[in-house]
Write a protein that holds these residues in place. Structure first.
Motif, PDB file in Angstrom:
ATOM      1  N   SER A  47       0.821  -1.206   0.000  1.00 34.06           N
ATOM      2  CA  SER A  47       0.000   0.000   0.000  1.00 34.06           C
ATOM      3  C   SER A  47       0.861   1.264   0.000  1.00 34.06           C
ATOM      4  O   SER A  47       0.406   2.326  -0.433  1.00 34.06           O
ATOM      5  CB  SER A  47      -0.918   0.019   1.230  1.00 34.06           C
ATOM      6  N   THR A  48       2.107   1.162   0.483  1.00 30.86           N
ATOM      7  CA  THR A  48       2.965   2.346   0.624  1.00 30.86           C
ATOM      8  C   THR A  48       4.276   2.252  -0.129  1.00 30.86           C
ATOM      9  O   THR A  48       4.926   3.256  -0.365  1.00 30.86           O
ATOM     10  CB  THR A  48       3.284   2.592   2.113  1.00 30.86           C
ATOM     11  N   ILE A  49       4.661   1.044  -0.547  1.00 26.98           N
ATOM     12  CA  ILE A  49       6.001   0.848  -1.094  1.00 26.98           C
ATOM     13  C   ILE A  49       6.184   1.533  -2.444  1.00 26.98           C
ATOM     14  O   ILE A  49       7.286   1.973  -2.793  1.00 26.98           O
ATOM     15  CB  ILE A  49       6.309  -0.666  -1.210  1.00 26.98           C
ATOM     16  N   VAL A  50       5.110   1.664  -3.235  1.00 21.62           N
ATOM     17  CA  VAL A  50       5.223   2.208  -4.592  1.00 21.62           C
ATOM     18  C   VAL A  50       5.568   3.694  -4.571  1.00 21.62           C
ATOM     19  O   VAL A  50       6.189   4.206  -5.505  1.00 21.62           O
ATOM     20  CB  VAL A  50       3.920   1.959  -5.375  1.00 21.62           C
ATOM     21  N   SER A  51       5.188   4.422  -3.508  1.00 19.43           N
ATOM     22  CA  SER A  51       5.421   5.862  -3.474  1.00 19.43           C
ATOM     23  C   SER A  51       6.894   6.204  -3.627  1.00 19.43           C
ATOM     24  O   SER A  51       7.242   7.216  -4.244  1.00 19.43           O
ATOM     25  CB  SER A  51       4.873   6.451  -2.163  1.00 19.43           C
ATOM     26  N   LEU A  88      -5.431   0.360  -4.601  1.00 22.79           N
ATOM     27  CA  LEU A  88      -6.265   0.721  -3.457  1.00 22.79           C
ATOM     28  C   LEU A  88      -7.740   0.517  -3.757  1.00 22.79           C
ATOM     29  O   LEU A  88      -8.498   0.002  -2.932  1.00 22.79           O
ATOM     30  CB  LEU A  88      -5.991   2.170  -3.066  1.00 22.79           C
ATOM     31  N   LEU A  89      -8.159   0.901  -4.962  1.00 23.68           N
ATOM     32  CA  LEU A  89      -9.551   0.707  -5.355  1.00 23.68           C
ATOM     33  C   LEU A  89      -9.922  -0.768  -5.380  1.00 23.68           C
ATOM     34  O   LEU A  89     -10.953  -1.179  -4.837  1.00 23.68           O
ATOM     35  CB  LEU A  89      -9.796   1.325  -6.730  1.00 23.68           C
ATOM     36  N   ALA A  90      -9.076  -1.586  -6.041  1.00 30.48           N
ATOM     37  CA  ALA A  90      -9.367  -3.016  -6.149  1.00 30.48           C
ATOM     38  C   ALA A  90      -9.288  -3.702  -4.797  1.00 30.48           C
ATOM     39  O   ALA A  90      -9.902  -4.757  -4.586  1.00 30.48           O
ATOM     40  CB  ALA A  90      -8.395  -3.679  -7.131  1.00 30.48           C
ATOM     41  N   TYR A  91      -8.561  -3.121  -3.871  1.00 25.04           N
ATOM     42  CA  TYR A  91      -8.408  -3.677  -2.528  1.00 25.04           C
ATOM     43  C   TYR A  91      -9.623  -3.383  -1.660  1.00 25.04           C
ATOM     44  O   TYR A  91     -10.212  -4.271  -1.030  1.00 25.04           O
ATOM     45  CB  TYR A  91      -7.138  -3.099  -1.905  1.00 25.04           C
ATOM     46  N   ALA A 116      -7.621  -8.262  -1.273  1.00 26.22           N
ATOM     47  CA  ALA A 116      -8.964  -8.163  -0.685  1.00 26.22           C
ATOM     48  C   ALA A 116      -9.473  -9.525  -0.240  1.00 26.22           C
ATOM     49  O   ALA A 116     -10.200  -9.629   0.759  1.00 26.22           O
ATOM     50  CB  ALA A 116      -9.927  -7.545  -1.697  1.00 26.22           C
ATOM     51  N   ALA A 117      -9.119 -10.580  -0.975  1.00 25.76           N
ATOM     52  CA  ALA A 117      -9.545 -11.926  -0.571  1.00 25.76           C
ATOM     53  C   ALA A 117      -8.844 -12.369   0.698  1.00 25.76           C
ATOM     54  O   ALA A 117      -9.420 -13.083   1.531  1.00 25.76           O
ATOM     55  CB  ALA A 117      -9.271 -12.911  -1.710  1.00 25.76           C
ATOM     56  N   MET A 118      -7.594 -11.957   0.895  1.00 27.72           N
ATOM     57  CA  MET A 118      -6.804 -12.416   2.036  1.00 27.72           C
ATOM     58  C   MET A 118      -7.130 -11.695   3.331  1.00 27.72           C
ATOM     59  O   MET A 118      -7.248 -12.321   4.394  1.00 27.72           O
ATOM     60  CB  MET A 118      -5.309 -12.229   1.727  1.00 27.72           C
ATOM     61  N   THR A 119      -7.252 -10.371   3.273  1.00 29.33           N
ATOM     62  CA  THR A 119      -7.250  -9.557   4.492  1.00 29.33           C
ATOM     63  C   THR A 119      -8.305  -9.944   5.524  1.00 29.33           C
ATOM     64  O   THR A 119      -7.972 -10.152   6.702  1.00 29.33           O
ATOM     65  CB  THR A 119      -7.388  -8.066   4.125  1.00 29.33           C
ATOM     66  N   PRO A 120      -9.603 -10.067   5.167  1.00 34.93           N
ATOM     67  CA  PRO A 120     -10.586 -10.374   6.219  1.00 34.93           C
ATOM     68  C   PRO A 120     -10.375 -11.739   6.863  1.00 34.93           C
ATOM     69  O   PRO A 120     -10.786 -11.951   8.012  1.00 34.93           O
ATOM     70  CB  PRO A 120     -11.929 -10.332   5.465  1.00 34.93           C
ATOM     71  N   GLN A 121      -9.736 -12.658   6.136  1.00 36.78           N
ATOM     72  CA  GLN A 121      -9.572 -14.011   6.676  1.00 36.78           C
ATOM     73  C   GLN A 121      -8.585 -14.037   7.843  1.00 36.78           C
ATOM     74  O   GLN A 121      -8.681 -14.907   8.712  1.00 36.78           O
ATOM     75  CB  GLN A 121      -9.098 -14.971   5.568  1.00 36.78           C
ATOM     76  N   THR A 122      -7.643 -13.102   7.868  1.00 35.22           N
ATOM     77  CA  THR A 122      -6.635 -13.120   8.940  1.00 35.22           C
ATOM     78  C   THR A 122      -7.278 -12.898  10.299  1.00 35.22           C
ATOM     79  O   THR A 122      -7.066 -13.666  11.241  1.00 35.22           O
ATOM     80  CB  THR A 122      -5.554 -12.060   8.671  1.00 35.22           C
ATOM     81  N   GLN A 163      -9.450   0.842   5.484  1.00 35.47           N
ATOM     82  CA  GLN A 163      -8.978   1.224   4.160  1.00 35.47           C
ATOM     83  C   GLN A 163      -9.665   2.488   3.654  1.00 35.47           C
ATOM     84  O   GLN A 163      -9.046   3.302   2.971  1.00 35.47           O
ATOM     85  CB  GLN A 163      -9.200   0.078   3.176  1.00 35.47           C
ATOM     86  N   ILE A 164     -10.947   2.670   4.000  1.00 32.42           N
ATOM     87  CA  ILE A 164     -11.616   3.916   3.627  1.00 32.42           C
ATOM     88  C   ILE A 164     -10.944   5.089   4.343  1.00 32.42           C
ATOM     89  O   ILE A 164     -10.754   6.171   3.766  1.00 32.42           O
ATOM     90  CB  ILE A 164     -13.117   3.846   3.956  1.00 32.42           C
ATOM     91  N   GLY A 165     -10.551   4.881   5.590  1.00 33.47           N
ATOM     92  CA  GLY A 165      -9.790   5.909   6.302  1.00 33.47           C
ATOM     93  C   GLY A 165      -8.495   6.245   5.582  1.00 33.47           C
ATOM     94  O   GLY A 165      -8.107   7.415   5.489  1.00 33.47           O
TER      95      GLY A 165
END
Length: 476
Positions: free
Chosen positions: A6-10, A35-38, A93-99, A385-387
């Motif tokens: 989320s931050t490395i590309v900057s 970010l949108l697809a996430y 997006a598929a991974m995050t909620p499962q953690t 993520q909206i934040g």
């Protein structure tokens, strides 16, 4: 991997622009597309974990994320890179909620603190070290390696998840397709409008369609989504009963401000270091290294103490320290500020990150019924993520506003032209010190823009003070 990306590309943007012969507007979409697809599918993927099992959905997402990371590094055009980043965001997006869902369902409520402490340590450190890792990889190997590095990590994670994560009971949910459409359209329009607002100055996006029209459409879709969730008799995508739990609601508010603050604070600090001090991307990113180290040391210990103490105290310490540190940094940034002067507030940010992730996360999920673990995790991560999206858009507006206020015609530049000059230096790869005539005003503008996230975080601070004492048993 997800939060680092989320931050490395900057940090790698200047090199990507040069290598792929792209302009800044195109390269911004390398981050925006991810970010949108996430963020858009998070509500949906949380329920998929409930229905098909969090382990299965997590591993599918991990495969998609890892393969698309390889694809990102192999691309030769910016358009192909943007498409690959969209696929990468879907995998994330598929991974995050499962953690969080796995942690909620595997650990009893009275022993969940240490697990959430480890989760919080990883989340906090990953968000902070993204620029550091990015700077080292770009300077040492090239921009492609910020994506290639995910491949071996992804393979190791897949093997460990396959062998060690248990298969958990699934729940035979019906799927709320209208809820999926309403939530996806609403989140997409809202996030897209916010992301593009600054670039087009709240004007037209496509033909006569303006930013307020797009954001307003997103809000209407989300209102329709909430009404559908409330009145339909079918099984819903987001049970509104989640928000009857006071702690879940307050923790979601707090995490919204955390996502905002974590994202917003990096831009002014990195711009100040690279354009005022003339630091390289790696040098500027290393300014936050003490913060990441201290956060990683503290978070596991805080996680263990959460079960024995009051979450409101630990979360209050974290959010209070976060706000104080940003106000502190904002008040001392100048054209000749020594990095050593920044170390006390930087270390205070490390304390903040060490204290706030575990108590907020464990309190959010502690009282939820087990069959709502996926839905609750999806909502919680979507809010965060909206934040982050709001933070990214708002800090750009704040920086521009403060530049206009701090840099006047006496310096030979207006605020807008100074910002363009700074952008040109950053795009050149760092190391180009800003002319003294505008350096002081620019530094003060960057510092003052940090007061925006500092103030918003106080809302999260107030929210956690009203946490109820968690129940020992999980309902349901």
């Amino acid at each position: 991997m997800i939060l680092v990306d989320s931050t490395i590309v900057s940090v790698a943007m200047p090199d990507i622009m040069e290598s792929l012969h792209a302009d800044i507007n195109a390269v911004v979409w390398v981050t925006s597309a991810y970010l949108l697809a996430y963020v858009v599918p998070l509500l949906i993927t949380g329920r998929l974990g409930d229905r098909f099992g969090p382990k299965r959905v997590y591993m599918v997402g991990l495969i998609v994320f890892t393969v698309s990371s390889l694809w990102c590094g192999l691309t030769t055009t910016v358009g192909a890179l943007i498409v690959a980043r969209v696929v990468q965001g879907l995998g994330a997006a598929a991974m995050t909620p499962q953690t969080m869902a796995v942690i909620t369902r595997v650990f009893p409520a009275d022993r969940r603190g240490p697990a959430m402490g480890m989760w919080g340590a990883v989340a906090g450190i990953a968000t902070l070290v993204g620029p550091i890792v990015g700077g080292l990889l770009v300077d040492g190997f090239g921009w492609e390696w910020i994506f290639f590095v995910n491949v071996p990590v992804g393979i190791i994670a897949f093997v460990l998840a396959w062998r060690l994560v248990p298969r958990l009971e699934t729940h035979a949910h019906s799927f709320d397709w209208l809820g999926v459409v309403l939530s996806a359209c609403g989140l997409f329009l809202l996030v897209y409008g916010i992301q593009q607002a600054h670039g087009v100055e709240w004007g037209p996006l496509i033909g006569p369609i303006t930013v307020p029209f797009v954001i307003g459409g997103g809000i209407l879709f989300l209102i329709g989504f909430v009404l559908w969730q409330k009145y339909t008799r079918a099984e819903v995508l987001v049970p509104l009963s989640l928000f009857k739990d006071r702690n879940f609601t307050l923790a979601s508010i707090a995490m919204l401000t955390v996502g905002f603050g974590i994202t917003a604070m990096m831009f002014p600090l990195m711009l100040w270091a690279q354009t005022v001090l003339g630091y390289s991307p790696t040098q500027s990113a290393l300014l936050v290294a003490p913060m990441a180290i201290l956060s990683g040391v503290l978070a596991p210990f805080v996680g263990k103490m959460v079960d024995r103490g009051s979450p409101r105290v630990f979360a209050g310490i974290g959010l209070g320290a976060f706000s104080i540190a940003l106000f502190w940094i904002g008040s001392i940034l100048g054209s000749d500020t020594s990095p050593w002067v920044l170390m006390p507030p930087i270390l205070l940010l490390g304390v903040a990150n060490g204290f706030m992730w575990a108590p907020i996360s464990s309190t959010a999920t502690r009282n939820l019924a087990l069959h709502h673990a996926g839905a609750g995790s999806g909502v919680y991560n979507t809010v965060r993520q909206i934040g982050a999206v709001f933070g990214s858009a708002a800090i750009a507006v704040a920086m521009e506003s403060r530049l206009a206020a701090n840099i006047d015609d006496a310096s030979g530049m207006t605020g807008g032209s100074a910002a363009e000059a700074a952008g040109g230096m950053t795009a050149g790869g760092g190391g180009a010190r800003m002319p003294e005539a505008i350096a002081t005003g620019f530094a003060h503008a960057m510092g003052q823009s940090l007061w925006l996230p500092a103030g918003l975080i106080l809302i999260g601070f107030v929210a956690v003070l009203f946490f109820e004492k968690p129940k020992v048993r999980v309902r349901g």
